[in-house]
Design a protein around this motif. Structure first.
Motif, short mmCIF file in Angstrom:
data_model
loop_
_atom_site.label_atom_id
_atom_site.label_comp_id
_atom_site.label_asym_id
_atom_site.label_seq_id
_atom_site.Cartn_x
_atom_site.Cartn_y
_atom_site.Cartn_z
N CYS A 1 0.83 -1.21 0.00
CA CYS A 1 0.00 0.00 0.00
C CYS A 1 0.86 1.26 0.00
N GLU B 1 0.86 4.03 -2.88
CA GLU B 1 0.53 5.40 -2.47
C GLU B 1 1.64 6.37 -2.87
N GLU C 1 -11.54 -2.38 1.29
CA GLU C 1 -11.05 -1.35 2.20
C GLU C 1 -9.68 -0.83 1.77
N LEU C 2 -8.80 -1.73 1.35
CA LEU C 2 -7.47 -1.31 0.89
C LEU C 2 -7.56 -0.46 -0.38
N ARG D 1 -8.97 2.94 0.44
CA ARG D 1 -7.98 3.78 1.10
C ARG D 1 -7.00 4.39 0.09
N ASN E 1 -8.83 7.26 -1.64
CA ASN E 1 -8.90 8.43 -0.76
C ASN E 1 -7.54 9.11 -0.64
N HIS E 2 -6.48 8.31 -0.73
CA HIS E 2 -5.14 8.92 -0.68
C HIS E 2 -4.91 9.83 -1.88
#
Length: 410
Positions: free
Chosen positions: A59, A63, A120-121, A124, A127-128
């Motif tokens: 992740c 990211e 969920e991952l 996320r 959203n990042h």
């Protein structure tokens, strides 16, 4: 201690499929099920810890890639803010987020995660990406006044070809100022709110109505003058969490922006007026009228004695020649004192040069006359020789004539 090691060994054998049913230990009474359960829990905890570490690393990697793909392009788009800025940012965010989510989804497929954890991952990561865009927008909003002044200076001090403007007196400073301020106002309206959703707003119209149209002297709408659309702490149809600059802050920033750019406009107007004065060497009309009235006696004197006109004409020609030779208009552009110093060093050589040229012009007609005389002398000599030879030939022919005629007669 030996008993505990034996229990671990038996548990390992049981888990691995090796059943030691024939092995017995005398005088030992213990139950290995507790040890087996503890070993299972330890193994599962270790597996969960390793998997969480690997997922966290994956992740973080994606990211970081998404941050690198969004940070600089978003900053560049916000720097050159226009009507297409936020649509371009939305397309960029959608494209880069989709690529990052696809890569992460394929990377975590080997971990056999449940659907809820996988969603969920991925959520996320999405959203990042949005948080990266929002953080960059907030950073640019904090520097909005500097950006507005830079844009105004660029548009006001440079022409369409990005060349520095020279205020010669032909430029329309009012129109140029209006264009530059409108571009700065457009930058302010772009940075007033985060527009990652395609919901429409009227921020641009509100700012134009309150800051540009209200400043025009021809505005007569009393509703515009009495009701200030910027007297609010929030924008219409814009949530508070997406607001970067409130209407009240926009009004304060615009007032500060105009105060800090007014000096540039004043300097341009002063430079334009100075250039007009330098290019206009005629006195004002009232001075011309005074000269005509007060110089009537001198004018009548010139009419009674035309010799003065000839003298004045000669003086005018000499003065014009000195003016052209010294280039006085160009010298005084550098300042009064430097012009005087430069002209004082050039005056005497210029006078000598003019007198020398006049002397050369006066001596020029004598040289062609001498050249003509030198050319005529050989011609006269040749003509005299031709005349002499012609006379001698005629005499010879006259003497030989009878002989020739007698010979013919014979």
């Amino acid at each position: 201690m030996v008993t505990l090691k034996a229990c671990y060994f038996l548990s390992y054998c049981h888990i691995s499929g090796y059943y030691l049913t024939d092995a017995t230990i005398q005088q030992v009474n213990w139950d290995p099920s507790k040890v087996k359960d503890k070993l299972k829990r330890d193994i599962e905890a270790h597996v969960v810890s390793v998997r969480a570490t690997k997922l966290s690393e994956l992740c973080a990697t994606y990211e970081g890639k998404l941050t690198k793909a969004l940070a600089e392009p978003v900053e560049a788009l916000l720097d050159s803010a226009s009507e297409d800025t936020w649509p371009a940012i939305r397309k960029l965010l959608q494209r880069e987020t989709k690529a990052a989510v696809s890569g992460l989804e394929s990377a975590i497929s080997t971990f056999e995660l449940d659907e809820a954890t996988e969603k969920e991952l991925l959520l996320r990561l999405e959203n990042h990406g949005r948080s990266v865009v929002e953080s960059k927008a907030r950073e640019e909003a904090a520097r909005i006044l500097i950006r507005m002044k830079d844009r105004f200076s660029t548009l006001f001090s440079r022409d369409a070809d990005s060349m520095p403007r020279v205020w010669t007196g032909k430029e329309d400073i009012k129109a140029i100022t209006k264009t530059a301020r409108s571009a700065s106002m457009k930058l302010l309206s772009t940075m007033a709110a985060i527009r990652l959703e395609e919901d429409g707003d009227n921020i641009d119209t509100t700012l134009s109505l309150a800051l540009v149209d209200a400043a025009r002297p021809g505005t007569t709408d009393r509703s515009i003058q009495s009701l200030d659309p910027l007297a609010s702490s929030s924008w219409e149809r814009v949530p508070e969490e997406r607001t970067l600059i409130s209407p009240v802050q926009c009004k304060s920033l615009w007032r500060q922006f105009k105060a800090e750019t007014e000096y540039t406009v004043t300097q341009a107007i002063a430079a334009q007026e100075a250039n007009k004065r330098n290019n206009n060497w005629l006195p004002p009309p009232w001075a011309l009228a005074a000269m005509a009235v007060l110089g009537f006696n001198e004018f009548m004197t010139l009419l009674r004695n035309p010799f003065y006109l000839a003298v004045m004409f000669v003086v005018f020609l000499v003065g014009k020649a000195i003016w052209v030779q010294l280039d006085i208009a160009n010298e005084f552009r550098n300042g009064f004192l430097p012009a005087l110093l430069s002209l004082s060093t050039k005056f005497v050589p210029t006078i000598m040069n003019i007198l020398k040229r006049l002397a050369d012009e006066g001596a020029a007609p004598a040289a062609p006359e001498r050249q003509r005389e030198t050319e005529l002398q050989p011609r006269n000599n040749s003509s005299n020789s031709n005349v002499t030879s012609a006379g001698s030939s005629s005499l010879t022919s006259s003497e030989n004539g009878p002989e020739y005629s007698s010979s013919v007669a014979q």
